[in-house]
Every structure is written in structure tokens, then in C-alpha cells.
Design an enzyme around this catalytic site. Structure first.
Site, PDB file in Angstrom:
ATOM      1  N   GLY A  46       0.686  -1.244  -0.089  1.00 51.85           N
ATOM      2  CA  GLY A  46      -0.052  -0.114   0.121  1.00 51.85           C
ATOM      3  C   GLY A  46       0.832   1.407  -0.041  1.00 51.85           C
ATOM      4  N   GLN A  51       3.023  10.150   1.194  1.00 50.85           N
ATOM      5  CA  GLN A  51       4.565   9.505   1.245  1.00 50.85           C
ATOM      6  C   GLN A  51       5.277   9.773  -0.125  1.00 50.85           C
ATOM      7  OE1 GLN A  51       2.680   5.368   2.110  1.00 50.85           O
ATOM      8  NE2 GLN A  51       4.680   5.090   3.190  1.00 50.85           N
ATOM      9  N   CYS A  99       6.713  -0.349   6.969  1.00 51.15           N
ATOM     10  CA  CYS A  99       6.078   1.048   6.190  1.00 51.15           C
ATOM     11  C   CYS A  99       7.182   1.286   5.391  1.00 51.15           C
ATOM     12  CB  CYS A  99       5.758   1.979   7.194  1.00 51.15           C
ATOM     13  SG  CYS A  99       5.209   3.728   6.450  1.00 51.15           S
ATOM     14  N   LEU A 100       6.904   1.850   4.148  1.00 45.20           N
ATOM     15  CA  LEU A 100       7.878   2.089   3.059  1.00 45.20           C
ATOM     16  C   LEU A 100       8.506   3.425   3.384  1.00 45.20           C
ATOM     17  CD1 LEU A 100       6.175   1.287  -0.192  1.00 45.20           C
ATOM     18  CD2 LEU A 100       7.643   0.014   0.838  1.00 45.20           C
ATOM     19  N   HIS A 141      -3.675   1.296   8.325  1.00 43.77           N
ATOM     20  CA  HIS A 141      -2.239   1.891   8.016  1.00 43.77           C
ATOM     21  C   HIS A 141      -2.350   2.946   7.259  1.00 43.77           C
ATOM     22  CE1 HIS A 141       2.215   1.215   7.741  1.00 43.77           C
ATOM     23  NE2 HIS A 141       1.906   1.800   6.865  1.00 43.77           N
ATOM     24  N   GLU A 142      -2.668   2.553   5.846  1.00 35.82           N
ATOM     25  CA  GLU A 142      -2.761   3.716   4.819  1.00 35.82           C
ATOM     26  C   GLU A 142      -3.477   4.863   5.162  1.00 35.82           C
ATOM     27  OE1 GLU A 142      -0.454   3.084   2.816  1.00 35.82           O
ATOM     28  OE2 GLU A 142      -0.433   1.266   3.369  1.00 35.82           O
ATOM     29  N   HIS A 145      -1.996   7.518   7.277  1.00 34.04           N
ATOM     30  CA  HIS A 145      -1.020   8.498   6.686  1.00 34.04           C
ATOM     31  C   HIS A 145      -1.687   9.815   6.281  1.00 34.04           C
ATOM     32  CE1 HIS A 145       2.795   6.103   6.337  1.00 34.04           C
ATOM     33  NE2 HIS A 145       2.052   4.987   5.740  1.00 34.04           N
TER      34      HIS A 145
HETATM   35 NI    NI Z   1       2.848   3.182   5.628  1.00 36.81          NI
END
Ligand code: NI
Length: 176
Positions: A46, A51, A99-100, A141-142, A145
Site C-alpha cells: 500500500g 508518502q 512501512c515504506l 495503516h494507509e 498516513h
Molecule cells: Ni506506511
């Protein structure tokens, strides 16, 4: 085009993102193309627009069969704008997340087990789903953000936070 993913510490990850008001525009399609390219290049499950530095309420996610994550249940490839999440009970469960924006790290994060999420896709078509487990975790989670929340802010016991290759020397946990 693949974009650089902002990493934790960048103040742009801490903002409340703005609602999307225009659908099916060239700008929105270009943003989604960048997000898909970035997520695929990094093998994420995701990605949220903030981000990559775009302060809009746009997330993408999805896991079809991925040999890297054989235990991950499939989650449909989804574009979700202006999401609203409603927990359907107060039950939570903890599981590992990555997480990226925090490459190489994992933490044990509590999430609601079952949620309803609503929003729309890039054409303005309504999305309204009730999900649980891994799917519910990815969505929570997404969407965090979009409110400037990164998963370490939700970890209850920071002893359960560390480098993936130390915590899980033999396996991968997906990054979101
Ligand atoms: Ni993330």
C-alpha cells in the site's frame, strides 16, 4: 514514474492531507500512476499520497498472490479517496507492520479487527466495504498516513519495534 518515498522525520508525513474534490482528472490519473509505479518498485502492499509528498487524501493498496508473502490473505487492488473508517467493534488485535517510510523496520501494532470503510475511487464511484484481519489492517495503516500518523505512534510496547532482519531473520513481513 517511480517517486522517492519520504522517510520518517520529514514533516510532510505529519500533515493532515486535504480532501479530493475533482475526480477523473489528468492530474489525479498521473498521481495514481506515480503511486502504482512507486509501490510496485518497492514491493509494497500500500501507499498513501503524502508518502510521495502529495498532500491529498489518496491511498492505494492491494495484495494479490505474492510469493514473498504467502501468508498474506488477498486484498483487492484498490484506489481509495477521501476514506472514512468506522470500527465495527472495539476488538483489536496486534500484528507486525512495516512501512515504506521506515525501510527495514517492523513493529507490533494494534488495529481494529473489523472495520467498515467508505470513500470513492478515482472516477468518483462509491466504495463501501466491511473487512477484517489483514485487509482491515492495511486500510487502517494507509488511512493513518492521511492524518499524519505513522505506525510507531501506535505501538504499545516499543520493545516490539526493531529491524526486520534482526526480528525475522528467515522471513518477510510486508511493508505498507
Ligand atoms: Ni506506511
Amino acid at each position: 514514474m517511480k517517486k522517492d518515498v519520504l522517510r520518517m522525520g520529514d514533516a510532510r508525513l505529519l500533515r493532515r492531507a486535504e480532501e479530493v474534490h475533482s475526480f477523473d482528472t489528468p492530474e489525479l490519473h498521473a498521481l495514481l500512476a506515480d503511486m502504482r509505479a512507486t509501490m510496485q518498485a518497492l514491493e509494497g502492499v500500500g501507499l498513501a499520497a503524502p508518502q510521495i509528498g502529495v498532500n491529498q487524501r489518496v491511498v492505494i493498496f492491494g495484495v494479490l498472490h505474492n510469493p514473498r508473502y504467502p501468508d498474506a490473505e488477498p486484498v483487492p487492488e484498490t484506489v481509495l479517496l477521501n476514506p472514512v473508517i468506522t470500527p465495527l467493534s472495539s476488538d483489536t488485535e496486534e500484528d507486525w507492520e512495516g512501512c515504506l517510510s521506515l525501510p527495514g523496520l517492523r513493529g507490533l501494532v494494534p488495529r481494529f479487527k473489523t472495520i467498515r470503510y467508505q470513500g470513492c475511487d478515482e472516477y468518483g464511484a462509491l466504495i463501501d466495504r466491511t473487512v477484517s484481519g489483514f485487509h482491515a489492517r492495511v486500510v487502517q495503516h494507509e488511512c493513518d498516513h492521511l492524518d499524519g500518523i505513522l505506525y510507531p505512534m501506535r505501538i504499545r510496547d516499543l520493545r516490539q519495534f526493531g529491524f526486520s532482519e534482526v526480528l525475522f531473520p528467515d522471513s518477510n513481513v510486508p511493508e505498507e
